[in-house]
Design a protein around this motif. Structure first.
Motif, PDB file in Angstrom:
ATOM      1  N   UNK A   8       0.847  -1.281   0.034  1.00  0.00           N
ATOM      2  CA  UNK A   8       0.072  -0.009  -0.030  1.00  0.00           C
ATOM      3  C   UNK A   8       0.828   1.224  -0.027  1.00  0.00           C
ATOM      4  N   UNK A   9       0.546   2.331  -0.914  1.00  0.00           N
ATOM      5  CA  UNK A   9       1.113   3.622  -0.635  1.00  0.00           C
ATOM      6  C   UNK A   9       0.138   4.162   0.481  1.00  0.00           C
ATOM      7  N   UNK A 144       2.742  -7.146   5.151  1.00  0.00           N
ATOM      8  CA  UNK A 144       2.392  -5.976   4.830  1.00  0.00           C
ATOM      9  C   UNK A 144       3.358  -5.044   4.554  1.00  0.00           C
ATOM     10  N   UNK A 145       3.467  -4.466   3.206  1.00  0.00           N
ATOM     11  CA  UNK A 145       4.645  -3.468   2.945  1.00  0.00           C
ATOM     12  C   UNK A 145       3.888  -2.261   2.774  1.00  0.00           C
ATOM     13  N   UNK A 169       2.255  -5.879  15.194  1.00  0.00           N
ATOM     14  CA  UNK A 169       2.892  -6.489  13.838  1.00  0.00           C
ATOM     15  C   UNK A 169       4.355  -6.275  14.113  1.00  0.00           C
ATOM     16  N   UNK A 170       5.118  -7.218  13.581  1.00  0.00           N
ATOM     17  CA  UNK A 170       6.424  -7.528  13.766  1.00  0.00           C
ATOM     18  C   UNK A 170       7.203  -6.736  12.497  1.00  0.00           C
ATOM     19  N   UNK A 171       8.103  -5.756  12.846  1.00  0.00           N
ATOM     20  CA  UNK A 171       8.722  -4.983  11.631  1.00  0.00           C
ATOM     21  C   UNK A 171      10.006  -5.948  11.127  1.00  0.00           C
ATOM     22  N   UNK A 185       8.301  -3.140   6.132  1.00  0.00           N
ATOM     23  CA  UNK A 185       7.451  -4.575   6.109  1.00  0.00           C
ATOM     24  C   UNK A 185       7.375  -4.909   7.312  1.00  0.00           C
ATOM     25  N   UNK A 186       6.228  -5.637   7.361  1.00  0.00           N
ATOM     26  CA  UNK A 186       5.634  -6.092   8.668  1.00  0.00           C
ATOM     27  C   UNK A 186       5.001  -7.553   8.428  1.00  0.00           C
TER      28      UNK A 186
END
Length: 202
Positions: A8-9, A144-145, A169-171, A185-186
């Motif tokens: 997603x932007x 998720x990016x 979420x984990x980075x 990125x997660x």
């Protein structure tokens, strides 16, 4: 089982609506807000999400937008997008001319689970502001990016909408593009933990 990756932007205040063009989503006042921040690092991040082989998991509106644009383009990404199978969240009877394509059916979540459980390339969701929250809320997204541009839009469709279920979420990766876009990125990390100043979190 396939993995689902979201890209997603997003603005600093969480808006993901119409990043690509002024007329991308009706009369949204700030359409095209992400384009001034395009640069090679952003392009490379997008290509990395897609990888060597993928199928698309997208909403009907994004399908229509992509279908009016990508068939006219040439290049590795265009060829991959045009050749990918598109699994489309749609309730209408309109045909899916940009093929190969398949509707997910009346129960969107059940349709996604069915496709995810099959053998095949990973599924990529790009855009689709009504579909992406469902993927996260239903624990269907594996990565998720977020391409976060240094802008504040004030209004528009948001990824993390009101009532979004609490979770962590984990980075797993972060990069700064020369244009100022932060590429993060997660991966899912389970339920939300809480703590207090006087008691450390386990």
């Amino acid at each position: 089982m396939r993995k689902i990756r979201i890209i997603e932007h997003m603005s600093l205040d969480g808006v993901i609506q119409a990043p690509g063009a002024p007329d991308e989503d009706g009369d949204y006042a700030h359409g095209g807000w992400a384009m001034p921040f395009s640069d090679p690092a952003v392009g490379e991040a997008i290509e990395a999400v897609y990888g060597q082989s993928f199928d698309l998991l997208i909403g009907r509106r994004t399908y229509d937008i992509f279908g009016s644009y990508w068939p006219k383009r040439r290049g590795p990404l265009a060829d991959s997008l045009n050749g990918a199978t598109k699994f489309v969240a749609t309730h209408g009877a309109r045909s899916l001319d940009w093929g190969p394509a398949e509707a997910l059916g009346a129960d969107i979540v059940a349709g996604i689970r069915r496709v995810k459980a099959t053998e095949g390339p990973d599924l990529v969701t790009w855009g689709s502001s009504t579909l992406t929250p469902v993927l996260v809320e239903q624990d269907l997204a594996d990565e998720i990016v977020l391409l976060v541009a240094p802008v504040l839009l004030g209004a528009g469709k948001r990824f993390f909408r009101e009532g979004f279920g609490a979770r962590e979420l984990r980075l797993v990766g972060i990069e700064r593009a020369g244009s100022g876009v932060i590429i993060s990125r997660y991966q899912p990390a389970g339920p939300l933990r809480t703590g207090s100043y006087d008691r450390p979190v386990d």
